[in-house]
Scaffold this motif. Structure first.
Motif, PDB file in Angstrom:
ATOM      1  N   LEU A  82       0.839  -1.232   0.036  1.00  0.00           N
ATOM      2  CA  LEU A  82      -0.127   0.001   0.060  1.00  0.00           C
ATOM      3  C   LEU A  82       0.908   1.153   0.026  1.00  0.00           C
ATOM      4  CD1 LEU A  82      -3.078   1.097   0.235  1.00  0.00           C
ATOM      5  CD2 LEU A  82      -2.564   1.443   2.682  1.00  0.00           C
ATOM      6  N   PHE A  83       2.033   1.153   0.870  1.00  0.00           N
ATOM      7  CA  PHE A  83       2.884   2.306   0.735  1.00  0.00           C
ATOM      8  C   PHE A  83       4.010   1.910  -0.338  1.00  0.00           C
ATOM      9  CE2 PHE A  83       1.567   1.881   5.300  1.00  0.00           C
ATOM     10  CZ  PHE A  83       0.557   2.773   5.263  1.00  0.00           C
ATOM     11  N   SER A  84       4.690   0.861  -0.257  1.00  0.00           N
ATOM     12  CA  SER A  84       6.016   0.789  -1.297  1.00  0.00           C
ATOM     13  C   SER A  84       5.522   0.867  -2.738  1.00  0.00           C
ATOM     14  CB  SER A  84       6.542  -0.731  -0.989  1.00  0.00           C
ATOM     15  OG  SER A  84       5.629  -1.535  -1.192  1.00  0.00           O
ATOM     16  N   VAL A  85       4.476   0.511  -3.146  1.00  0.00           N
ATOM     17  CA  VAL A  85       4.091   0.775  -4.602  1.00  0.00           C
ATOM     18  C   VAL A  85       4.032   2.076  -4.921  1.00  0.00           C
ATOM     19  CG1 VAL A  85       2.279   0.414  -6.241  1.00  0.00           C
ATOM     20  CG2 VAL A  85       3.044  -1.734  -5.051  1.00  0.00           C
ATOM     21  N   PRO A  86       3.401   2.930  -4.305  1.00  0.00           N
ATOM     22  CA  PRO A  86       3.409   4.687  -4.881  1.00  0.00           C
ATOM     23  C   PRO A  86       4.798   5.239  -4.494  1.00  0.00           C
ATOM     24  CG  PRO A  86       2.119   4.217  -2.860  1.00  0.00           C
ATOM     25  CD  PRO A  86       2.101   2.880  -3.406  1.00  0.00           C
ATOM     26  N   LEU A  87       5.568   4.467  -3.549  1.00  0.00           N
ATOM     27  CA  LEU A  87       6.828   5.217  -3.063  1.00  0.00           C
ATOM     28  C   LEU A  87       7.822   4.680  -4.261  1.00  0.00           C
ATOM     29  CD1 LEU A  87       7.243   4.580   0.514  1.00  0.00           C
ATOM     30  CD2 LEU A  87       6.824   6.992  -0.412  1.00  0.00           C
ATOM     31  N   ALA A  88       7.568   3.620  -4.902  1.00  0.00           N
ATOM     32  CA  ALA A  88       8.447   2.985  -6.129  1.00  0.00           C
ATOM     33  C   ALA A  88       8.269   4.139  -7.210  1.00  0.00           C
ATOM     34  CB  ALA A  88       8.636   1.524  -5.915  1.00  0.00           C
ATOM     35  N   TRP A  89       6.788   4.355  -7.386  1.00  0.00           N
ATOM     36  CA  TRP A  89       6.494   5.138  -8.604  1.00  0.00           C
ATOM     37  C   TRP A  89       7.281   6.377  -8.424  1.00  0.00           C
ATOM     38  CZ3 TRP A  89       4.028   9.543  -9.675  1.00  0.00           C
ATOM     39  CH2 TRP A  89       3.544   9.611 -10.888  1.00  0.00           C
ATOM     40  N   ILE A  90       7.120   6.998  -7.472  1.00  0.00           N
ATOM     41  CA  ILE A  90       7.572   8.538  -7.157  1.00  0.00           C
ATOM     42  C   ILE A  90       9.038   8.431  -7.338  1.00  0.00           C
ATOM     43  CG2 ILE A  90       8.105  10.253  -5.506  1.00  0.00           C
ATOM     44  CD1 ILE A  90       5.389   9.416  -4.100  1.00  0.00           C
ATOM     45  N   HIS A  91       9.813   7.269  -6.941  1.00  0.00           N
ATOM     46  CA  HIS A  91      11.158   7.317  -6.862  1.00  0.00           C
ATOM     47  C   HIS A  91      11.464   7.101  -8.629  1.00  0.00           C
ATOM     48  CE1 HIS A  91      15.474   6.031  -6.188  1.00  0.00           C
ATOM     49  NE2 HIS A  91      15.231   4.969  -7.154  1.00  0.00           N
ATOM     50  N   ARG A  92      10.901   6.363  -9.249  1.00  0.00           N
ATOM     51  CA  ARG A  92      11.021   6.299 -10.640  1.00  0.00           C
ATOM     52  C   ARG A  92      10.727   7.373 -11.672  1.00  0.00           C
ATOM     53  NH1 ARG A  92       8.197   1.649  -9.746  1.00  0.00           N
ATOM     54  NH2 ARG A  92       6.598   2.039 -11.137  1.00  0.00           N
ATOM     55  N   ASN A  93       9.668   8.098 -11.129  1.00  0.00           N
ATOM     56  CA  ASN A  93       8.958   9.150 -12.101  1.00  0.00           C
ATOM     57  C   ASN A  93       9.065  10.622 -11.600  1.00  0.00           C
ATOM     58  OD1 ASN A  93       7.774   7.166 -14.227  1.00  0.00           O
ATOM     59  ND2 ASN A  93       7.000   6.220 -12.332  1.00  0.00           N
ATOM     60  N   VAL A  94       9.293  10.776 -10.362  1.00  0.00           N
ATOM     61  CA  VAL A  94       8.996  11.997  -9.819  1.00  0.00           C
ATOM     62  C   VAL A  94      10.426  12.584  -9.381  1.00  0.00           C
ATOM     63  CG1 VAL A  94       7.863  13.548  -8.211  1.00  0.00           C
ATOM     64  CG2 VAL A  94       6.870  11.695  -9.397  1.00  0.00           C
ATOM     65  N   TRP A  95      10.682  11.904  -8.124  1.00  0.00           N
ATOM     66  CA  TRP A  95      12.147  12.430  -7.419  1.00  0.00           C
ATOM     67  C   TRP A  95      12.760  11.095  -6.719  1.00  0.00           C
ATOM     68  CZ3 TRP A  95      14.302  16.920  -7.598  1.00  0.00           C
ATOM     69  CH2 TRP A  95      15.348  17.443  -6.899  1.00  0.00           C
TER      70      TRP A  95
END
Length: 772
Positions: free
Chosen positions: A90-103
C-alpha cells in the motif's frame, strides 16, 4: 442511538480534541525515545536481526529497484509477489513510482519508515479519541485516555519487529468507520468507506484483513441480535467479508506458485492468554507483587495485550456486577450490557476474538480439525487476535472509571476527584513503563546511514578494490540463512542477515536465499542445495538466467562444514572489518564427484568386500534399509515409509561387534510431506537400558537435498562394545527412505541395479529416467 447522534452532531463540528490527542501522543513518544530519533530518523535502525532487518530491507529494495507487485530482492532467480515479502505494498508501490518518475527518494525510505511508525501511533490516537467521544465522555478526558491507550497498545511490541503490524490505525480506523456506518443507519457512503479501508489495510499486512473481517462480522451478528436491525446487520456482514474475498481473488489471479506451505507451524503455540492481558507488565512494583503472589508472571513473556493494572481492577467491577445480574435473574444485561451503543455491540465481538486468540475452544479436542484446515493455519500467530480486544476493553475501562467518578461525585465531590486522579496516575504510570520498555531502546542501533549506503558505501568499497557488482548475478551470504518455506529454517539470528541485505540494497544484487512468508518449497530447496555435498548435482544451475558468478559475502561468524566448503570453492577477493568477499564461478558449483566415485567402483569393485548387493572398502558391520519393504519409490527407488505421526523407529538394538567407536547415521526425509521435516534422534543406552547420551538433528537445518528429499545425518561417538542404539524420527506426516548406519571411515556401496549405484547414502549412478 439517538443520544449518541445528538452528541456527535455537536462533537463532529469540533475535532480539535482528536488533533490534540495526536499531538500529545507524538510529544509523549518524543519523551520516551528521545529527540534525536525524531530529528534524524534515517540514522537509526530499530533492530538489526531477524525479521527486524528484513522488514527494513524489503521496503527499501523494492522502492529502489522494483515496480508493480513483484519483488526481486530475494528468492533469486525466481523472485516473488511483493505481498509475501512483507513490504507493505500500500505504501511501497506508490513510493517506488515516485522514485522512478518524480524524484529519487530511495535514500530516504528508511527514515520515512521510522517516522511513519511514530506518526501511525498518533493517527491511532486520533481514531481512538473519535471513538471515545462517542461514549459521552468529556473532551479533555478522551484526550488523556486516547494517549494512554495508544502508548500501551500491544502493537507497539512490534516496533522493532513486524513494522507493518505496528499501525494501530489499521484496526482503529475500520472500527471507527463501522461505527459511523451504524450511526448513520446503514449509509452506503460509510459502508463503501469501511470496505475500501479494510481492503487497503490488507495491503499493508494480511493479518489486518483477518482481524478487521472477523471483528466486523462478529459486530454484525451481535448488532442484529441486540438491535433487531437485520438489513443493516446483513449489509455490514457482507462488508466485513467482502474485503477478504476480493483480496483472495486478487491473489489467486496473481499467484502461480503451486507449493506454498499449507501448514505453517505455531497455531497452538503463539496464542494469547489471560496472564498477558491482566498481569502487570515490567512495572517498578512488579517484584514486590511477585513476593506476595509468587506465581505472577511478567506478561511480556507470555502474551502481548496488557490492559493495565486499571484494566485488571476493572475485572473486579465486572465480576461484582455480573454476580448481581445472575442473582437477580437479569441474564439479558450480561449479553446486552448497559453501555453506550458503541461498546454494547463491540464488547462481545472483542471477547470472541480474544477467545479465538487463546485458541478457545479449538485447543480442546479440535486440533485435528485445525490441521485439516490450511486457511485457518495460515494465521498461526494467534495472540494478534487479542489486539482488537485490547482497544475495546481499554475503551470500556475509560468509560467505567469515569462513570464511577460521576456517580461518586454526586455524593462526595472531593473524594471523586481524588479517585479520578488516582486512576489516571495509575493508568498513565502503566503506559509510561510499557512505552519505555518497548520503545525506549529504538535508538540503540545508529547504523541507518551505513545500511542505505550514505556512509560506508559497499558499492564504492567494492569498486575501490577493482570489483564491479555488475560482474555478478546474485549474492550468497555466509552464514547461510533461509526462512519462509517451513521446510528449511536456519540462520535467523545470524549477523549475515544484516550484512547481506545491506550489500544487496546498495549494489542491487539479489540474494540467492529467502526470508519471506510462505515461499515456494521447491525453490527454497534448490537454493539451499547450492551448499550441499559435491555428490549432488545442483538443480538450480540450469535455472539461472546468466553464467555470471555469485558474490559470496562472509561475516566473521563461525561457519558450519557445508558453509566452509562453499567458501573454499570461491576465489578470495578482499576483506573489510565485517565482511570477506569471494567470487564463486558456476563451474565450481557444477563440479561433482559422482562420476569419479562411480568410475572408481567399476574399477575396484573386485577388490571390495562384498555382502550381497553391498560393497565395502573394508569389512565392517552396517545397516542399510530402504524402508517400506519394497524397492519402489523412495529417494533412490529403494523404498519408502510414510507414517501419520512419530516416532518412526529406524534401529533399536545392540550394535554389531566392531572395533569402531564412531558411527554415522543418515536417512532421507521427503519435504513434500504435509508437515515440517522430521527430527532424527539417537539414544545411546547401556546393557540395562540407561540413556548414556542423546543426539538429534533437525531436517530443517540440512543442506543435503535430492529433488524433494532432504538428508538428515548425525554422528555418535564413544560407542563402546555392548551399547545399544535407539534411532528414530519424530514429527508429523513423516515420509522417510534409505536409512544407513555405518562406522565412520567405512565406505558402503549399494548396487541396486546396474544403472543405480548408491555410495554412503548418495546416488552416484542413476537411471537415465531419473533426474534430481
Amino acid at each position: 442511538m439517538k443520544d449518541i447522534a445528538v452528541h456527535m452532531r455537536e462533537t463532529d463540528r469540533n475535532r480539535k480534541y482528536a488533533w490534540v490527542s495526536a499531538g500529545a501522543t507524538l510529544l509523549a513518544l518524543v519523551a520516551v525515545v528521545g529527540v534525536d530519533v525524531f530529528l534524524s530518523p534515517g540514522k537509526y535502525l530499530f533492530e538489526v536481526m531477524g525479521d527486524h532487518i528484513k522488514n527494513y530491507y524489503v521496503v527499501a529494495y523494492y522502492v529502489k529497484y522494483n515496480s508493480n507487485l513483484w519483488f526481486t530482492g530475494m528468492n533469486y532467480p525466481f523472485g516473488d509477489i511483493a505481498l509475501f515479502s512483507d513490504n507493505q505494498p500500500l505504501f511501497s508501490v506508490p513510493l517506488a513510482w515516485i522514485h522512478r518518475n518524480v524524484w529519487p527518494i530511495a535514500e530516504y525510505v528508511t527514515a520515512g519508515q521510522n517516522l511513519f511508525l511514530f506518526f501511525s501511533v498518533a493517527i491511532g490516537a486520533w481514531c481512538m479519541q473519535r471513538i471515545l467521544v462517542r461514549l459521552l465522555l468529556p473532551g479533555w478526558y478522551t484526550v488523556l485516555a486516547a494517549v494512554v491507550i495508544l502508548l500501551m497498545s500491544p502493537q507497539n511490541t512490534q516496533f522493532d519487529f513486524q513494522y507493518a503490524l505496528t499501525y494501530s490505525f489499521a484496526l482503529l480506523l475500520p472500527w471507527l468507520l463501522l461505527i459511523k456506518y451504524l450511526e448513520n443507519g446503514g449509509s452506503w457512503k460509510w459502508w463503501v468507506g469501511y470496505v475500501l479501508v479494510s481492503l487497503a489495510m490488507g495491503f499493508i499486512h494480511v493479518y489486518h484483513l483477518a482481524l478487521n473481517g472477523m471483528f466486523g462480522a462478529a459486530v454484525a451478528l451481535v448488532y442484529a441480535w441486540q438491535e433487531k436491525q437485520v438489513k443493516i446487520s446483513g449489509k455490514l456482514l457482507a462488508g466485513a467479508i467482502l474485503p477478504s474475498a476480493l483480496f483472495l481473488l486478487f491473489i489467486s489471479l496473481l499467484d502461480a506458485t503451486p507449493d506454498r506451505p499449507q501448514h505453517p507451524f505455531g497455531f497452538f503455540v503463539h496464542r494469547a492468554n489471560l496472564e498477558g492481558i491482566f498481569y502487570p507488565y515490567r512495572l517498578f512494583y512488579l517484584p514486590a507483587l511477585q513476593k506476595i503472589f509468587p506465581g505472577l508472571q511478567d506478561s511480556r513473556q507470555v502474551s502481548y495485550a496488557y490492559a493495565g493494572l486499571a484494566g485488571t481492577l476493572c475485572v473486579l467491577f465486572f465480576l461484582f456486577k455480573g454476580t448481581r445480574y445472575l442473582l437477580k435473574g437479569k441474564f439479558r444485561l450480561i449479553f446486552r450490557p448497559v453501555f453506550p451503543a458503541v461498546l454494547r455491540y463491540s464488547v462481545w465481538p472483542a471477547v470472541g476474538l480474544l477467545l479465538f486468540g487463546m485458541a478457545i475452544p479449538l485447543k480442546y479436542g479440535f486440533q485435528a480439525w485445525v490441521e485439516q484446515t490450511p486457511m485457518l493455519e495460515q494465521f498461526r500467530v494467534l495472540y494478534r487476535f487479542a489486539w482488537p480486544f485490547y482497544y475495546v476493553y481499554a475503551a470500556v475501562v475509560a468509560y467505567v472509571f469515569y462513570a464511577l467518578f460521576r456517580k461518586l461525585r454526586q455524593r462526595r465531590k472531593a473524594v471523586s476527584y481524588a479517585f479520578l486522579a488516582g486512576f489516571l496516575v495509575l493508568w498513565g504510570t502503566d503506559a509510561y513503563f510499557f512505552a519505555k520498555t518497548e520503545l525506549g531502546n529504538v535508538g540503540k542501533h545508529p547504523v541507518g546511514y551505513s545500511f542505505n549506503g550514505r556512509q560506508d558505501n559497499l558499492n564504492q568499497i567494492l569498486r575501490a578494490h577493482g570489483v564491479s557488482p555488475e560482474a555478478f548475478q546474485a549474492i550468497l551470504p555466509l552464514p547461510y540463512f533461509s526462512q519462509g518455506s517451513e521446510k528449511i529454517d536456519r540462520g535467523y539470528r545470524s549477523r549475515s542477515l544484516y550484512h547481506a541485505m545491506r550489500l544487496s540494497l546498495q549494489t542491487g544484487l539479489p540474494l540467492a536465499t529467502v526470508m519471506m512468508a510462505r515461499t515456494s518449497q521447491a525453490q527454497v530447496l534448490a537454493q539451499t542445495q547450492l551448499l550441499g555435498s559435491d555428490l549432488l548435482a545442483k538443480s538450480l544451475l540450469p535455472q539461472l538466467p546468466t553464467r555470471k558468478p555469485f558474490l559470496v559475502a562472509v561475516t566473521n561468524e563461525a561457519l558450519v562444514e557445508n558453509e566452509e566448503q562453499l567458501r573454499l570453492k570461491g576465489q578470495f577477493l578482499f576483506k573489510t572489518d565485517s565482511l570477506s568477499f569471494y567470487r564463486l564461478p558456476l563451474a565450481a558449483l557444477a563440479e561433482t564427484r559422482k562420476s569419479v566415485v562411480a568410475a572408481a567402483f567399476q574399477k575396484d569393485s573386485a577388490h571390495l568386500v562384498k555382502a550381497g548387493s553391498f560393497y565395502l572398502n573394508r569389512s565392517a558391520p552396517f545397516v542399510w534399509n530402504g524402508l517400506g519393504g519394497q524397492r519402489a519409490g523412495g529417494v533412490f527407488g529403494v523404498g519408502e515409509k510414510r507414517v501419520e505421526k512419530g516416532p518412526l523407529f529406524l534401529f533399536n538394538g545392540p550394535l554389531p561387534a566392531s572395533p569402531d567407536s564412531v558411527w554415522e547415521i543418515s536417512v532421507w526425509g521427503n519435504a513434500q510431506s504435509e508437515r515440517n521435516l522430521p527430527v532424527l534422534y539417537c539414544s545411546q543406552l547401556d546393557a540395562v537400558g540407561n540413556v548414556l547420551a542423546k543426539t538429534k538433528v533437525d531436517g530443517k537445518d540440512s543442506f543435503e537435498i535430492y529433488g524433494s528429499w532432504v538428508k538428515l545425518a548425525l554422528t555418535v561417538s564413544k560407542v563402546a562394545p555392548g551399547q545399544r542404539l535407539n534411532v528414530w524420527l519424530e514429527g508429523k506426516d513423516i515420509w522417510a527412505s534409505s536409512f544407513l548406519l555405518k562406522p565412520a571411515g567405512v565406505d558402503v556401496y549399494w548396487s541396486v541395479s546396474p544403472q543405480n549405484l548408491l555410495f554412503n547414502n548418495y546416488q552416484v549412478l542413476c537411471p537415465k529416467s531419473v533426474s534430481e
